[in-house]
Enzyme design. Structure first.
Site, PDB file in Angstrom:
ATOM      1  N   ARG A  88      -0.606 -13.032 -27.929  1.00 49.08           N
ATOM      2  CA  ARG A  88      -0.980 -12.868 -26.481  1.00 49.08           C
ATOM      3  C   ARG A  88      -2.495 -12.887 -26.355  1.00 49.08           C
ATOM      4  O   ARG A  88      -3.175 -11.844 -26.513  1.00 49.08           O
ATOM      5  CB  ARG A  88      -0.380 -11.672 -25.687  1.00 49.08           C
ATOM      6  CG  ARG A  88       1.045 -11.701 -25.750  1.00 49.08           C
ATOM      7  CD  ARG A  88       1.851 -12.264 -24.590  1.00 49.08           C
ATOM      8  NE  ARG A  88       1.491 -12.626 -23.420  1.00 49.08           N
ATOM      9  CZ  ARG A  88       1.902 -11.941 -22.101  1.00 49.08           C
ATOM     10  NH1 ARG A  88       2.567 -10.988 -21.992  1.00 49.08           N
ATOM     11  NH2 ARG A  88       1.477 -12.801 -21.202  1.00 49.08           N
ATOM     12  N   GLN A 191       7.995 -10.536 -12.613  1.00 52.62           N
ATOM     13  CA  GLN A 191       7.719  -8.985 -13.029  1.00 52.62           C
ATOM     14  C   GLN A 191       7.768  -8.237 -11.913  1.00 52.62           C
ATOM     15  O   GLN A 191       8.141  -7.107 -12.179  1.00 52.62           O
ATOM     16  CB  GLN A 191       6.399  -9.044 -13.940  1.00 52.62           C
ATOM     17  CG  GLN A 191       6.373  -9.788 -15.467  1.00 52.62           C
ATOM     18  CD  GLN A 191       5.968 -11.147 -15.180  1.00 52.62           C
ATOM     19  OE1 GLN A 191       6.052 -11.878 -14.360  1.00 52.62           O
ATOM     20  NE2 GLN A 191       5.381 -11.671 -16.293  1.00 52.62           N
ATOM     21  N   ASP A 232      -5.659  -7.800 -17.273  1.00 48.90           N
ATOM     22  CA  ASP A 232      -5.608  -8.215 -18.865  1.00 48.90           C
ATOM     23  C   ASP A 232      -6.850  -8.156 -19.396  1.00 48.90           C
ATOM     24  O   ASP A 232      -6.852  -7.810 -20.784  1.00 48.90           O
ATOM     25  CB  ASP A 232      -4.771  -9.332 -18.748  1.00 48.90           C
ATOM     26  CG  ASP A 232      -3.437  -9.124 -18.709  1.00 48.90           C
ATOM     27  OD1 ASP A 232      -2.921  -9.252 -17.470  1.00 48.90           O
ATOM     28  OD2 ASP A 232      -2.453  -8.988 -19.391  1.00 48.90           O
ATOM     29  N   ASN A 242      -6.163 -11.527 -14.548  1.00 53.03           N
ATOM     30  CA  ASN A 242      -4.742 -10.825 -14.425  1.00 53.03           C
ATOM     31  C   ASN A 242      -3.847 -11.912 -13.949  1.00 53.03           C
ATOM     32  O   ASN A 242      -4.060 -13.177 -14.046  1.00 53.03           O
ATOM     33  CB  ASN A 242      -4.933  -9.773 -13.266  1.00 53.03           C
ATOM     34  CG  ASN A 242      -3.802  -9.057 -13.067  1.00 53.03           C
ATOM     35  OD1 ASN A 242      -3.339  -8.498 -14.193  1.00 53.03           O
ATOM     36  ND2 ASN A 242      -3.129  -8.680 -11.783  1.00 53.03           N
TER      37      ASN A 242
HETATM   38  O1  MRU Z   1       2.353 -11.791 -18.674  1.00 51.23           O
HETATM   39  P1  MRU Z   1       2.454 -10.155 -18.391  1.00 51.23           P
HETATM   40  O2  MRU Z   1       3.851  -9.677 -17.549  1.00 51.23           O
HETATM   41  O3  MRU Z   1       2.183  -9.526 -19.638  1.00 51.23           O
HETATM   42  O4  MRU Z   1       1.183  -9.823 -17.256  1.00 51.23           O
HETATM   43  C1  MRU Z   1       1.029  -8.627 -17.177  1.00 51.23           C
HETATM   44  C2  MRU Z   1      -0.061  -8.590 -16.215  1.00 51.23           C
HETATM   45  O5  MRU Z   1      -0.883  -9.444 -15.732  1.00 51.23           O
HETATM   46  C3  MRU Z   1      -0.493  -7.119 -15.783  1.00 51.23           C
HETATM   47  O6  MRU Z   1      -0.907  -7.114 -14.483  1.00 51.23           O
HETATM   48  C4  MRU Z   1      -1.625  -6.562 -16.527  1.00 51.23           C
HETATM   49  O7  MRU Z   1      -1.514  -6.566 -17.991  1.00 51.23           O
HETATM   50  C5  MRU Z   1      -1.885  -5.189 -16.326  1.00 51.23           C
HETATM   51  S1  MRU Z   1      -0.611  -4.228 -16.821  1.00 51.23           S
HETATM   52  C6  MRU Z   1      -1.355  -2.389 -16.504  1.00 51.23           C
END
Ligand code: MRU
Length: 340
Positions: A88, A191, A232, A242
């Site tokens: 990722r 999510q 992120d 994000n």
């Molecule tokens: O693709 P994901 O579900 O990993 O994305 C998560 C997000 O964008 C969250 O907002 C970010 O990681 C912050 S988590 C505290």
């Protein structure tokens, strides 16, 4: 069946099924609560790629324990760190934690101690961010009931602790001031609907799931007192990557004068990246957009789809950044440098 909510656990070599990185499989939630034990790095990498574990801080913890697993199973922490980090690319906590654990020494015990330290520090940071954010909201929005809007999932499942943006809502709720948490469903992998609503319901927080497209209608009607989102990766100038759709929320919030808060631990700040333009944005499988979680076809197979997992909100649209060390307000370059 899991008996508690968690994102990641280390299972030691002396425990049943160990050594392994144990995950609560987030792709099965909210319908099923399934535990997945990753006994090798390849299985963990698949779990990271397919979002069985996700959210920047939790990815950091999963990566940290994954490097320990790589050292134990394959005798190569550096290889595990490089491989896991690549799964990722946007969430900087993943590569940050992998690097720290791999550098903690050739001794697996030292690496495990470092992974455990990162895990515990994450939880402590969430509690501190929750308090800082709730206090900031009291100062800026007054001491009355608050209606917050959030995007994606930033709670326990994303962080191990009470969460980042969700942790602020959680703290406001504990203070008895949460009137409503508007939960963006967060297309395409939902999510918000699947995970944030699940956490909010479990905690008895007043909440409602809304289509992502409802943000402008809610804010124009005066139904949102503040927006709280996670991150992120935060560049040195405050530009923040994000979940896709965050930028839309920020633009709408600016239009209607709604405070827009980014909540993230200092480990999400990438001091080496000067602006958001330098943040790599993960592009995911087009079928995530063309189908509803793989179960129902929404668009023809033959239609191309574009599926960026994240967007970048420019610093100028962010009212404040809440970290465990305190709240930073513009100008961000100076404030962020002070967190180093
Ligand atoms: O693709 P994901 O579900 O990993 O994305 C998560 C997000 O964008 C969250 O907002 C970010 O990681 C912050 S988590 C505290």
């Amino acid at each position: 069946m899991a008996d508690e909510l968690f994102a990641v656990r280390w299972v030691g070599a002396d425990e049943e099924g160990g050594p392994a990185v144990r995950l609560l499989d987030q792709t099965a939630l909210p319908g099923r609560s399934e535990v997945l034990d990753c006994a090798d790095v390849a299985t963990l990498a698949e779990a990271i790629r397919s979002l069985r574990v996700r959210g920047a801080p939790a990815l950091g913890v999963a990566g940290a324990y994954g490097v320990v697993l790589g050292a134990l199973v394959d005798g190569d922490a550096d290889k595990a760190a490089a491989f896991l980090s690549a799964q990722r690319p946007t969430a900087v906590n993943l590569s940050w934690a992998c690097r720290l654990v791999a550098a903690a020494g050739a001794d697996v015990d030292a690496q495990l101690a470092e992974a455990r330290r990162i895990d515990a520090a994450n939880s402590a940071a969430c509690t501190a961010m929750g308090r800082h954010g709730a206090d900031w909201l009291r100062e800026r929005c007054g001491g009355g009931p608050l209606r917050l809007q959030t995007h994606c999932n930033t709670g326990m499942l994303a962080c191990q602790g009470i969460g980042t943006a969700f942790g602020v809502a959680h703290t406001v709720h504990d203070d008895g001031r949460l009137a409503q948490l508007w939960v963006d469903e967060t297309r395409p992998l939902l999510q918000g609907a699947r995970l944030t609503a699940f956490e909010a319901a479990t905690l008895g927080m007043p909440h409602a799931v809304v289509p992502d497209a409802a943000a402008a209608a809610l804010m124009s009607a005066g139904d949102v007192d503040a927006v709280v989102v996670g991150a992120d990766r935060i560049a040195a100038n405050g530009d923040t990557a994000n979940k896709i759709g965050t930028l839309t929320l920020a633009v709408v919030a600016a239009r209607y004068g709604v405070p827009f808060l980014v909540v993230a631990p200092v480990s999400t700040i990438d001091f080496a990246t000067s602006t958001g333009a330098d943040i790599e944005i993960e592009e995911r499988d087009p079928d995530e957009v063309r189908t509803a979680l793989g179960a129902l076809r929404l668009a023809p197979d033959s239609s191309p789809a574009h599926n960026p997992a994240f967007d970048v909100t420019p610093a100028e649209l962010i009212t404040a950044i809440v970290t465990e060390l305190g709240v930073v307000e513009p100008p961000y370059a100076t404030g962020i440098a002070g967190l180093r």
